[in-house]
Design an enzyme around this catalytic site. Structure first.
Site, PDB file in Angstrom:
ATOM      1  CB  THR A  99       7.964  15.174 -61.889  1.00 23.20           C
ATOM      2  OG1 THR A  99       8.230  13.851 -61.398  1.00 23.20           O
ATOM      3  CG2 THR A  99       8.425  15.274 -63.329  1.00 23.20           C
ATOM      4  N   GLY A 100       8.670  16.000 -58.575  1.00 16.94           N
ATOM      5  CA  GLY A 100       8.082  16.225 -57.259  1.00 16.94           C
ATOM      6  C   GLY A 100       7.457  15.009 -56.624  1.00 16.94           C
ATOM      7  CG  HIS A 147      24.567  27.810 -87.627  1.00 14.03           C
ATOM      8  ND1 HIS A 147      25.103  26.697 -88.204  1.00 14.03           N
ATOM      9  CD2 HIS A 147      23.715  27.344 -86.657  1.00 14.03           C
ATOM     10  CE1 HIS A 147      24.619  25.612 -87.629  1.00 14.03           C
ATOM     11  NE2 HIS A 147      23.774  25.987 -86.675  1.00 14.03           N
ATOM     12  CD  GLU A 148      22.241  29.766 -83.674  1.00 15.84           C
ATOM     13  OE1 GLU A 148      21.035  29.453 -83.596  1.00 15.84           O
ATOM     14  OE2 GLU A 148      23.162  28.964 -83.418  1.00 15.84           O
ATOM     15  CG  ASP A 183      21.798  22.338 -85.475  1.00 13.33           C
ATOM     16  OD1 ASP A 183      21.194  22.501 -84.397  1.00 13.33           O
ATOM     17  OD2 ASP A 183      22.448  23.235 -86.031  1.00 13.33           O
TER      18      ASP A 183
END
Length: 605
Positions: A209-210, A426-427, A503
């Site tokens: 994140t810096g 499936h998708e 999933d």
């Protein structure tokens, strides 16, 4: 300009060189000085040579018999056996008994290695230590061979340093740190009213994140020296070396005050102390020295300490109390506006085609850290170069997001026709269940091109705006969407495959979190059944309930997932024509956009 001088080598260096030369000469000289060779023979051979009166000299030592043959320089050896008549036979053969055989090392070299060189080494160490003690203060005796010196990297004033403008997406953190910059510029303004700056500022947040860049930006804005060191660099093998490094670091910092000291990954030395036996006393001594330096009797005016960690919950309370690290500055994952700003900052160094919609890229990169966003820009530039273009366009940036999330396309992975059709259904099952519910994010893209991460395809959903709170209905819809792929396989092929493993994991985790962390269960109400650890490093959970309660939790998790699975099968069963139409279209094209998906979904039968 200061002249850079070659550092003088310590006395130990020259002693080691002399020792190495002498040992080398010994190894080279001994083979030439030794004129005789040794040959192993059997005991029966030794007896035969004794009876033949061929033995000249014999030595019995360490269960070995060494002897020479008359008229030869060769030394023969054999093992000693229980032979009562050996002495009489040797005497009758005319052999001469001696006490020892040839020496393998000359007396001079033996004396040199035994007396002269050890004395020279101790003398040299004594001279070296006396010189160090004369040149340094009280902590000099712990600086032997440089082990007690701080390894901090010093970044001096530079007109091209990092500034706040180079750090985007962390406006709240920059506001908190602006006071530090103003104090370093004009400390009198704060002292006149009696205000004191925090001695220490703790930057906490997920990796990438810096935090380090934010610390450098503070030093760049204040235009003061910046000392940077990692927490792990304090811990040495020898007890006391880490504490010596802390003293040396603060000594250097005070000499260059006003300045900033940045300690990255401070949890390496700042972990909580407990009453149990610890084999690492070095770490605790280092922590104690750091606590003393930050809150001792001496005034550290002008020295601001910044530290970064991904594990603030593991730090010792004495380190985070007021008077030491007074202020905690969260450096969190950027929101939508922050991601857009970060993309634009990193895009300054890359040739980007005009008209690129950074807002859309920021929405697609939901949950990405600053480091990941920088990588997305770089991947887009690399893709443009591979295609022989001089500018990165919108397609490059969108593809780079998929590369960072799921890996590169596996162009050599060839699926069978049946597998390709199964992945397509499936998708589409995921996408269709999401579209048929009212609390799901819009579908952005569907693809069945395998990726190097192992995914054979995926469905990308993108929120339109920032999303911080999730209702129970939204989480249930997420689980239903996750089960949509398996439900489509069951409906269309009457069987199931391994393609739903990821999933299943996500659906189970979501359902369990609803019960144990978010209080979304009627049976347990607002009771926390798990505690979360390492918030910024994956958020591992630990169960805090009995075995009987845990079994009931498992039953409820199963019921939630099963219920949403049945819901997904019902939704797909009611929309079979749409499932067939979209899946066949995806099978032919392999990749479709969210707009194409919605057009096919709304197409009349």
């Amino acid at each position: 300009m200061n002249e850079v001088k070659t550092p003088r080598k310590p006395m130990l260096y020259y002693i080691l060189v002399v020792l190495l030369v002498l040992l080398t000469l010994n190894f080279l000289a001994v083979p030439f000085a030794k004129k005789q060779t040794i040959k192993e023979v059997s005991y029966s051979k030794f007896m035969d040579m004794t009876e033949a009166k061929q033995i000249d000299e014999v030595t019995i030592k360490d269960n070995k018999i060494s002897f020479t043959k008359k008229g030869s320089n060769t030394i023969y050896q054999t093992g000693q056996m229980d032979d009562e008549g050996l002495v009489d036979r040797l005497h009758d053969s005319g052999a001469t008994f001696t006490e020892d055989v040839d020496e393998t090392m000359s007396p001079f070299l033996s004396f040199l290695l035994t007396w002269i060189i050890p004395i020279a080494i101790f003398w040299g160490l004594g001279v070296y230590m006396r010189r160090r003690m004369m040149n340094q203060n009280g902590g000099a005796n712990s600086m032997m061979f440089g082990m007690g010196r701080s390894n901090a990297k010093v970044y001096v004033k530079s007109a091209e340093g990092i500034r706040f403008d180079d750090v985007a997406g962390e406006d709240e953190a920059k506001e908190s740190l602006t006071e530090i910059v103003e104090y370093l510029h004009d400390p009198g303004k704060y002292k006149s009213i009696g205000a004191k700056m925090p001695k220490g500022i703790l930057l906490v947040g997920p990796p990438g994140t810096g935090k380090t860049m934010m610390a450098k930006a503070v030093a760049g804005e204040a235009n003061v020296p910046f000392f940077s060191i990692s927490g792990s660099e304090f811990v040495e093998m020898f007890v006391g070396m880490g504490a010596s490094k802390v003293r040396d670091l603060f000594k250097q910092a005070k000499e260059k005050a006003p300045c900033i000291v940045f300690i990255d990954e401070i949890d390496a030395i700042g972990k909580k102390r407990d009453g149990r036996f610890s084999a690492n006393d070095e770490r605790e001594q280092t922590l104690n020295q750091l606590l003393t330096e930050m809150d001792g009797f001496e005034d550290n005016t002008g020295v601001i300490i910044l530290a970064a960690t991904n594990r603030p919950e593991s730090l010792d309370p004495a380190l985070t109390r007021p008077g030491r690290f007074d202020r905690r500055v969260p450096v969190e994952l950027p929101d939508l506006a922050g991601r857009e700003a970060i993309l634009k900052v990193h895009a300054k160094d890359v040739r980007i085609k005009e008209g690129v919609d950074f807002r859309k890229i920021a929405r697609m990169a939901s949950g990405a850290s600053g480091a990941e966003l920088a990588n997305i820009i770089n991947e887009a530039a690399l893709r443009a170069v591979r295609d022989g273009r001089h500018e990165a366009d919108q397609a490059d940036l969108e593809e780079s997001i998929e590369t960072v999330i799921a890996g590169y396309q596996k162009k050599n992975a060839i699926l069978t026709d049946k597998e390709k059709r199964t992945v397509a259904y499936h998708e589409v099952g995921h996408a269709l269940v999401a579209a048929l519910q009212s609390h799901s994010a819009p579908v952005q893209k569907i693809t069945i091109i395998p990726r190097t991460s192992g995914a054979l395809g995926y469905t990308m959903q993108v929120e339109q705006d920032n999303h911080y709170l999730y209702t129970k209905e939204e989480m249930l819809d997420q689980i239903a969407t996750l089960t949509g792929g398996r439900a489509a396989e069951e409906i269309m092929f009457g069987t199931i495959s391994t393609g739903a493993s990821n999933d299943i994991q996500k659906a189970t985790q979501t359902a369990r979190a609803m019960i144990t962390q978010y209080g979304m269960s009627d049976a347990f109400d607002m009771v926390a059944l798990e505690t979360q650890q390492n918030q910024y490093l994956g958020g591992d959970t630990t169960s805090t309930c009995s075995a009987e309660t845990q079994r009931e939790v498992d039953q409820q998790v199963t019921e939630i997932v099963r219920g949403q699975h049945e819901k997904a099968k019902r939704l797909l069963g009611e929309n079979l024509p749409k499932l067939h139409r979209i899946a066949e279209y995806l099978y032919q094209k392999e990749t479709i956009t969210g707009e194409e998906f919605m057009d096919l979904l709304e197409e009349k039968e």
